[in-house]
Design a protein around this motif. Structure first.
Motif, PDB file in Angstrom:
ATOM      1  N   PHE A   1       6.104  -6.484  -0.295  1.00 10.77           N
ATOM      2  CA  PHE A   1       7.311  -6.849  -1.041  1.00 10.77           C
ATOM      3  C   PHE A   1       8.548  -6.241  -0.382  1.00 10.77           C
ATOM      4  O   PHE A   1       9.587  -6.909  -0.251  1.00 10.77           O
ATOM      5  N   ASP A   2       8.457  -4.988   0.060  1.00 13.93           N
ATOM      6  CA  ASP A   2       9.589  -4.333   0.732  1.00 13.93           C
ATOM      7  C   ASP A   2       9.980  -5.075   2.007  1.00 13.93           C
ATOM      8  O   ASP A   2      11.173  -5.255   2.295  1.00 13.93           O
ATOM      9  N   VAL A   3       8.989  -5.485   2.778  1.00 15.68           N
ATOM     10  CA  VAL A   3       9.271  -6.199   4.029  1.00 15.68           C
ATOM     11  C   VAL A   3       9.940  -7.533   3.747  1.00 15.68           C
ATOM     12  O   VAL A   3      10.924  -7.909   4.411  1.00 15.68           O
ATOM     13  N   VAL A   4       9.439  -8.260   2.749  1.00 13.14           N
ATOM     14  CA  VAL A   4      10.026  -9.557   2.402  1.00 13.14           C
ATOM     15  C   VAL A   4      11.478  -9.383   1.945  1.00 13.14           C
ATOM     16  O   VAL A   4      12.369 -10.133   2.362  1.00 13.14           O
ATOM     17  N   VAL A   5      11.716  -8.374   1.105  1.00  9.45           N
ATOM     18  CA  VAL A   5      13.074  -8.113   0.626  1.00  9.45           C
ATOM     19  C   VAL A   5      13.992  -7.731   1.791  1.00  9.45           C
ATOM     20  O   VAL A   5      15.137  -8.193   1.876  1.00  9.45           O
ATOM     21  N   SER A   6      13.489  -6.910   2.710  1.00 14.93           N
ATOM     22  CA  SER A   6      14.297  -6.507   3.863  1.00 14.93           C
ATOM     23  C   SER A   6      14.680  -7.712   4.708  1.00 14.93           C
ATOM     24  O   SER A   6      15.824  -7.827   5.172  1.00 14.93           O
ATOM     25  N   ILE A   7      13.744  -8.629   4.920  1.00 15.42           N
ATOM     26  CA  ILE A   7      14.037  -9.834   5.707  1.00 15.42           C
ATOM     27  C   ILE A   7      15.091 -10.690   5.003  1.00 15.42           C
ATOM     28  O   ILE A   7      16.034 -11.194   5.635  1.00 15.42           O
TER      29      ILE A   7
END
Length: 315
Positions: free
Chosen positions: A137-143
């Motif tokens: 979820f963190d990676v998706v939000v960062s992207i």
């Protein structure tokens, strides 16, 4: 886009920006001072020991922290060299360093908990599943954030400033990531305290303490310090992201003060207390080796490959 203005009414904005830059410099000083303070231990307990996963995690967290703090200082320099493009690039790099380092710190915590629970497969699977869900979820939000943020360059009364702008939806997503991360940290703390209390009761019941009890004490103390700093970071971040008064005036002294405190606490938590999760345990192991032959039973607790608590548990 460059905005030039000599309006005296914007001088408070310059003062607030400078105050934030002082906090950024303070964070850089904190992480470099801690590195200098512990460099001797690092050489003895990390560089000269057998290399393992924990060695790489320690070195990555430590030196990425120094690089992160230096980049942050660069992005706040009030000079013509710091353009909106430079600020945006440094922002992207710092954001991904944050994502990477927090993931590494969670791997360290999972390893410690796995050892404390004597190699329990159920605990390991549970922690890994929640870890992957949160970090994906963190990676998706960062992207998503990288796709929408923009940088603006200001020249206010001869002072060069750069600001990163976020859409409101992205601010909400960032707050959700901090909430989920806090929930995971609370869960990890509860698991650590539960098994520690259980072991202390068993040791007291059998009138046996010694190395095992001291080991759990070290693990809990380092974890508590790390957790307390994480809670401080989360509080500062959530207040800065969700406070209506601060959202309406991001350049106010109050907003920049809160952002500065969040910056300092983030650096201390991730790049000072994070590496000490490993260094503290290795230091304890080194003292055992130096002071007692009984320390041979705790060789793995130095995070070389595996940690043995009361049985063949691995950290």
């Amino acid at each position: 886009m460059t905005i030039v203005s000599n309006d005296p009414s914007l001088w408070p904005v310059i003062d607030a920006y400078r105050f934030f830059s002082y906090c950024v410099v303070a964070a850089f000083v904190a992480v470099t001072y801690d590195w200098a303070l512990t460099f001797g231990q690092e050489v003895e307990l990390v560089w000269r020991q057998r290399w393992s996963l924990m060695t790489f995690l320690y070195l990555a967290a430590r030196y990425l922290g120094i690089f992160y703090a230096a980049l942050t200082v660069l992005s706040t320099l009030p000079t013509i060299l710091v353009t909106d493009t430079v600020s945006w690039i440094t922002y992207v790099v710092r954001s991904w360093i944050n994502v990477l380092v927090f993931a590494m710190l969670w791997v360290i915590i999972i390893t410690r908990l796995h050892a404390m629970y004597q190699g329990s497969r159920k605990i390991l699977i549970f922690l890994i599943v929640t870890f992957l869900a949160d970090n994906i979820f963190d990676v998706v939000v960062s992207i998503m954030i990288m796709m929408h943020v923009s940088g603006e360059e200001y020249i206010l009364s001869g002072t060069y400033m750069c600001q990163i702008n976020y859409p409101e939806d992205d601010v909400l997503l960032v707050s959700i990531t901090w909430i989920l991360a806090t929930v995971w940290e609370v869960l990890a703390l509860c698991l650590a305290v539960w098994i520690a209390v259980k072991h202390f009761r068993e040791l007291r019941r059998h009138s046996a303490g010694g190395i095992i009890g001291d080991c759990f004490s070290v693990l809990i103390k380092t974890h508590m310090a790390y957790f307390a700093s994480f809670v401080a970071v989360s509080c500062f971040q959530l207040i800065a992201d969700l406070s209506p008064s601060l959202l309406t005036d991001e350049n106010s002294l109050e907003s920049q003060t809160l952002s500065g405190l969040a910056q300092i606490s983030t650096v201390v938590q991730a790049f000072v207390l994070g590496p000490r999760l490993i260094l503290g345990v290795r230091e304890y192991h080194a003292k055992l080796v130096a002071n007692s032959d009984a320390a041979s039973a705790m060789t793995s607790i130095a995070f070389r490959e595996q940690v043995h608590v009361s049985t063949s548990s691995s950290v």
